[in-house]
Design a protein around this motif. Sequence first.
Motif, PDB file in Angstrom:
ATOM      1  N   GLY A   1       0.846  -1.176   0.000  1.00 51.45           N
ATOM      2  CA  GLY A   1       0.000   0.000   0.000  1.00 51.45           C
ATOM      3  C   GLY A   1       0.888   1.235   0.000  1.00 51.45           C
ATOM      4  O   GLY A   1       2.114   1.140   0.173  1.00 51.45           O
ATOM      5  N   PRO A   2       0.296   2.406  -0.175  1.00 48.87           N
ATOM      6  CA  PRO A   2       1.104   3.630  -0.246  1.00 48.87           C
ATOM      7  C   PRO A   2       2.007   3.857   0.964  1.00 48.87           C
ATOM      8  O   PRO A   2       3.198   4.167   0.789  1.00 48.87           O
ATOM      9  CB  PRO A   2       0.050   4.738  -0.369  1.00 48.87           C
ATOM     10  N   HIS A   3       1.481   3.701   2.166  1.00 47.13           N
ATOM     11  CA  HIS A   3       2.308   3.943   3.353  1.00 47.13           C
ATOM     12  C   HIS A   3       3.394   2.879   3.499  1.00 47.13           C
ATOM     13  O   HIS A   3       4.520   3.186   3.919  1.00 47.13           O
ATOM     14  CB  HIS A   3       1.436   4.053   4.605  1.00 47.13           C
ATOM     15  N   GLU A   4       3.081   1.648   3.113  1.00 45.41           N
ATOM     16  CA  GLU A   4       4.094   0.585   3.134  1.00 45.41           C
ATOM     17  C   GLU A   4       5.194   0.867   2.115  1.00 45.41           C
ATOM     18  O   GLU A   4       6.378   0.658   2.393  1.00 45.41           O
ATOM     19  CB  GLU A   4       3.454  -0.763   2.827  1.00 45.41           C
TER      20      GLU A   4
ATOM     21  N   VAL B   1      14.793  -4.464  -2.779  1.00 44.69           N
ATOM     22  CA  VAL B   1      13.349  -4.357  -2.979  1.00 44.69           C
ATOM     23  C   VAL B   1      13.111  -3.296  -4.043  1.00 44.69           C
ATOM     24  O   VAL B   1      13.603  -2.174  -3.933  1.00 44.69           O
ATOM     25  CB  VAL B   1      12.620  -3.970  -1.668  1.00 44.69           C
ATOM     26  N   VAL B   2      12.382  -3.667  -5.084  1.00 39.69           N
ATOM     27  CA  VAL B   2      12.041  -2.758  -6.172  1.00 39.69           C
ATOM     28  C   VAL B   2      10.518  -2.689  -6.220  1.00 39.69           C
ATOM     29  O   VAL B   2       9.847  -3.717  -6.316  1.00 39.69           O
ATOM     30  CB  VAL B   2      12.598  -3.249  -7.521  1.00 39.69           C
ATOM     31  N   VAL B   3       9.999  -1.463  -6.120  1.00 41.54           N
ATOM     32  CA  VAL B   3       8.554  -1.245  -6.124  1.00 41.54           C
ATOM     33  C   VAL B   3       8.196  -0.493  -7.403  1.00 41.54           C
ATOM     34  O   VAL B   3       8.622   0.640  -7.595  1.00 41.54           O
ATOM     35  CB  VAL B   3       8.095  -0.435  -4.894  1.00 41.54           C
ATOM     36  N   ILE B   4       7.414  -1.144  -8.252  1.00 37.34           N
ATOM     37  CA  ILE B   4       7.013  -0.533  -9.511  1.00 37.34           C
ATOM     38  C   ILE B   4       5.741   0.285  -9.274  1.00 37.34           C
ATOM     39  O   ILE B   4       4.815  -0.157  -8.598  1.00 37.34           O
ATOM     40  CB  ILE B   4       6.751  -1.600 -10.597  1.00 37.34           C
ATOM     41  N   VAL B   5       5.719   1.484  -9.852  1.00 39.77           N
ATOM     42  CA  VAL B   5       4.602   2.409  -9.702  1.00 39.77           C
ATOM     43  C   VAL B   5       4.069   2.767 -11.079  1.00 39.77           C
ATOM     44  O   VAL B   5       4.830   3.216 -11.938  1.00 39.77           O
ATOM     45  CB  VAL B   5       5.048   3.705  -8.976  1.00 39.77           C
ATOM     46  N   CYS B   6       2.774   2.558 -11.288  1.00 39.69           N
ATOM     47  CA  CYS B   6       2.109   3.044 -12.497  1.00 39.69           C
ATOM     48  C   CYS B   6       0.990   3.973 -12.032  1.00 39.69           C
ATOM     49  O   CYS B   6       0.968   4.384 -10.874  1.00 39.69           O
ATOM     50  CB  CYS B   6       1.590   1.884 -13.350  1.00 39.69           C
TER      51      CYS B   6
ATOM     52  N   TRP C   1      -1.055   6.693  -3.884  1.00 41.07           N
ATOM     53  CA  TRP C   1      -0.015   7.471  -3.196  1.00 41.07           C
ATOM     54  C   TRP C   1      -0.513   8.901  -2.969  1.00 41.07           C
ATOM     55  O   TRP C   1      -0.426   9.439  -1.869  1.00 41.07           O
ATOM     56  CB  TRP C   1       1.250   7.454  -4.038  1.00 41.07           C
ATOM     57  N   LEU C   2      -1.047   9.484  -4.021  1.00 40.14           N
ATOM     58  CA  LEU C   2      -1.553  10.853  -3.956  1.00 40.14           C
ATOM     59  C   LEU C   2      -2.712  10.956  -2.965  1.00 40.14           C
ATOM     60  O   LEU C   2      -2.746  11.864  -2.124  1.00 40.14           O
ATOM     61  CB  LEU C   2      -2.001  11.276  -5.360  1.00 40.14           C
ATOM     62  N   ALA C   3      -3.652  10.025  -3.029  1.00 47.41           N
ATOM     63  CA  ALA C   3      -4.818  10.023  -2.137  1.00 47.41           C
ATOM     64  C   ALA C   3      -4.413   9.854  -0.675  1.00 47.41           C
ATOM     65  O   ALA C   3      -5.101  10.346   0.222  1.00 47.41           O
ATOM     66  CB  ALA C   3      -5.796   8.923  -2.544  1.00 47.41           C
ATOM     67  N   ALA C   4      -3.270   9.187  -0.438  1.00 52.02           N
ATOM     68  CA  ALA C   4      -2.795   8.979   0.930  1.00 52.02           C
ATOM     69  C   ALA C   4      -2.098  10.214   1.489  1.00 52.02           C
ATOM     70  O   ALA C   4      -1.704  10.244   2.653  1.00 52.02           O
ATOM     71  CB  ALA C   4      -1.850   7.766   0.980  1.00 52.02           C
ATOM     72  N   GLY C   5      -1.928  11.234   0.632  1.00 46.13           N
ATOM     73  CA  GLY C   5      -1.297  12.469   1.092  1.00 46.13           C
ATOM     74  C   GLY C   5       0.209  12.379   1.242  1.00 46.13           C
ATOM     75  O   GLY C   5       0.822  13.188   1.946  1.00 46.13           O
ATOM     76  N   LEU C   6       0.821  11.410   0.565  1.00 44.42           N
ATOM     77  CA  LEU C   6       2.269  11.243   0.647  1.00 44.42           C
ATOM     78  C   LEU C   6       2.977  12.265  -0.252  1.00 44.42           C
ATOM     79  O   LEU C   6       2.364  12.857  -1.131  1.00 44.42           O
ATOM     80  CB  LEU C   6       2.630   9.815   0.280  1.00 44.42           C
TER      81      LEU C   6
END
Length: 133
Positions: A25-28, A87-92, A123-128
Motif C-alpha cells: 500500500g502507499p504507506h508501506e 526491494v524494487v517497487v514498480i509504480v504506475c 499514493w496521492l490520495a494517501a497524502g504522501l
Amino acid sequence: MAVGAARTTIDDLLATARSRLTRLGPHEAHAAQAAGALLVDTRTEAHRARDGVIPGAIHHSRTVLEWRADPSCEACDPELAGDLDRVVVIVCSEGYSSSLAAATLQDLGFARATDLDGGFEAWLAAGLPVERL
C-alpha cells in the motif's frame, strides 16, 4: 487458437502476476523506500508532468523497463540493475500495469520486486509527498 479452446484473458494474467507479489500500500511503499527500496515510476512523461512524481523515485517507461533492469543488457540502468536483491517497487498510475511489470522483473531475477497497490493515484490520495515537475 483452436475453436473452443480456452484463452487467457488480461484478468487471468493480472491474477497470476499478483499471486506472486507481496503488493505494498502507499504507506508501506513509503516506508520501504525510506528503508532502501527503489521505487520505479513507469508512468508516461505526460502523466508525470501533469500529476508530479514521488521524490526519490526513478523513471523508466514501461516500454523499456526490462531492458533497463537486465544487468546483461547494454541499455541497463546501473541504479536499477545493480542489485537483484534490492526491494524494487514498480509504480504506475492505478496499479495494474505495475503488477505485470513487477512479475516480469521477478522473472529477470529480482526476487523482491513488487508494486504499489493502487499506483500513483493511491499514493496521492494517501497524502504522501509529491514533487511537481
